[in-house]
Write a protein that holds these residues in place. Structure first.
Motif, PDB file in Angstrom:
ATOM      1  N   ASP A 143      12.715 -23.048  -4.994  1.00  0.00           N
ATOM      2  CA  ASP A 143      11.843 -22.188  -4.326  1.00  0.00           C
ATOM      3  C   ASP A 143      10.481 -22.195  -5.243  1.00  0.00           C
ATOM      4  O   ASP A 143       9.362 -22.200  -4.406  1.00  0.00           O
ATOM      5  CB  ASP A 143      12.299 -20.771  -4.268  1.00  0.00           C
ATOM      6  CG  ASP A 143      13.344 -20.771  -3.290  1.00  0.00           C
ATOM      7  OD1 ASP A 143      13.625 -21.333  -2.293  1.00  0.00           O
ATOM      8  OD2 ASP A 143      13.909 -19.681  -3.199  1.00  0.00           O
ATOM      9  N   GLU A 144      10.373 -22.137  -6.473  1.00  0.00           N
ATOM     10  CA  GLU A 144       9.234 -22.300  -7.138  1.00  0.00           C
ATOM     11  C   GLU A 144       8.361 -23.653  -6.910  1.00  0.00           C
ATOM     12  O   GLU A 144       7.132 -23.482  -6.479  1.00  0.00           O
ATOM     13  CB  GLU A 144       9.255 -22.050  -8.729  1.00  0.00           C
ATOM     14  CG  GLU A 144       9.985 -20.777  -8.978  1.00  0.00           C
ATOM     15  CD  GLU A 144      10.287 -20.780 -10.632  1.00  0.00           C
ATOM     16  OE1 GLU A 144       9.742 -21.813 -11.248  1.00  0.00           O
ATOM     17  OE2 GLU A 144      10.793 -19.657 -11.109  1.00  0.00           O
ATOM     18  N   THR A 145       8.981 -24.586  -6.874  1.00  0.00           N
ATOM     19  CA  THR A 145       8.299 -25.933  -6.352  1.00  0.00           C
ATOM     20  C   THR A 145       7.687 -25.873  -5.196  1.00  0.00           C
ATOM     21  O   THR A 145       6.462 -26.017  -4.739  1.00  0.00           O
ATOM     22  CB  THR A 145       9.128 -26.895  -6.565  1.00  0.00           C
ATOM     23  OG1 THR A 145       9.708 -27.105  -7.930  1.00  0.00           O
ATOM     24  CG2 THR A 145       8.281 -28.497  -6.303  1.00  0.00           C
TER      25      THR A 145
ATOM     26  N   ALA B 279       7.026 -23.112  -3.226  1.00  0.00           N
ATOM     27  CA  ALA B 279       5.836 -22.087  -3.181  1.00  0.00           C
ATOM     28  C   ALA B 279       4.482 -22.768  -3.744  1.00  0.00           C
ATOM     29  O   ALA B 279       3.380 -22.444  -3.168  1.00  0.00           O
ATOM     30  CB  ALA B 279       6.218 -20.858  -3.960  1.00  0.00           C
ATOM     31  N   ALA B 280       4.817 -23.331  -4.819  1.00  0.00           N
ATOM     32  CA  ALA B 280       3.510 -23.999  -5.393  1.00  0.00           C
ATOM     33  C   ALA B 280       2.733 -25.013  -4.476  1.00  0.00           C
ATOM     34  O   ALA B 280       1.612 -25.003  -4.475  1.00  0.00           O
ATOM     35  CB  ALA B 280       3.837 -24.583  -6.774  1.00  0.00           C
TER      36      ALA B 280
END
Length: 221
Positions: A91-93, A95-96
């Protein structure tokens, strides 16, 4: 959680602020329902979170995945390159890359049906019982009354493929990659969504065996 139409709407709103659009006319600026089903088949987005009745439901991760795909397409990456980068990404990747406004990521709507759906595609088919005269080499061709009237007595039956316009068949459901399911009844839009979810493992198998169109042939939405 959101229906497929609600998910498409949020993707469009997320891209509206800062999206240069697709680099060529072959790619849609905002994915439609058919494109999303295809992305799901090739692993670019996850399967739905669950079902509410017969309606598939999606959540924030699906939104991040779709917007990230479109941003990478806008940057000129091919589907194969995007698959290599984003398939299974956290999710972090996502989202970025996607840069989705926080308010659009707030999930709401009905809860999914907790009842597990049967894996009907894994069940062994029942053995059909032969009814009527035997069929095999040397057996006479079986024809209905209408066909017999047209051919005439003593004439050889002509058997061959019948070409039909698939879109004119009321029970036809396009599954993606050129695969088509023909049903005796007429499916609703909700039925088509549920069929698409259930057919994903079958399409993945057909793609692995080279029996349907895949990302490599460039015929993706």
């Amino acid at each position: 959680m959101w229906t497929l139409d609600e998910l498409v709407d949020r993707v469009g709103r997320a891209l509206a602020a800062e999206y240069a659009g697709a680099p060529n006319g072959r790619v849609r600026d905002v994915p439609d329902r058919r494109a999303i089903r295809w992305y799901r088949t090739i692993g670019l987005i996850d399967r739905p979170l669950g079902m509410s009745g017969r309606t598939a439901l999606y959540g924030p991760r699906h939104l991040l995945q779709l917007v990230a795909v479109k941003r990478r397409q806008a940057a000129g990456l091919s589907i194969a390159q995007i698959q290599a980068e984003l398939t299974g990404a956290g999710d972090e990747t996502l989202a970025a890359i996607a840069r989705v406004p926080a308010d659009l990521l707030v999930a709401d709507g009905p809860e999914p049906d907790p009842v597990a759906r049967p894996r009907f595609w894994a069940a062994r088919p029942a053995v059909a019982t032969q009814v009527g005269p035997p069929v095999g080499p040397g057996a006479p061709a079986q024809m209905g009354p209408a066909a017999a009237a047209q051919v005439g007595p003593g004439a050889a039956a002509q058997v061959g493929p019948v070409e039909r316009d698939v879109d004119s068949v009321a029970g036809a459901v396009r599954l993606g990659g050129g695969a088509i399911l023909v049903l005796p009844g007429v499916p609703t839009e909700a039925d088509r969504d549920a069929i698409s979810v259930a057919a994903a493992p079958l399409l993945a198998l057909l793609a692995d065996r080279g029996l349907i169109e895949t990302a490599e042939n460039g015929r993706l939405p």
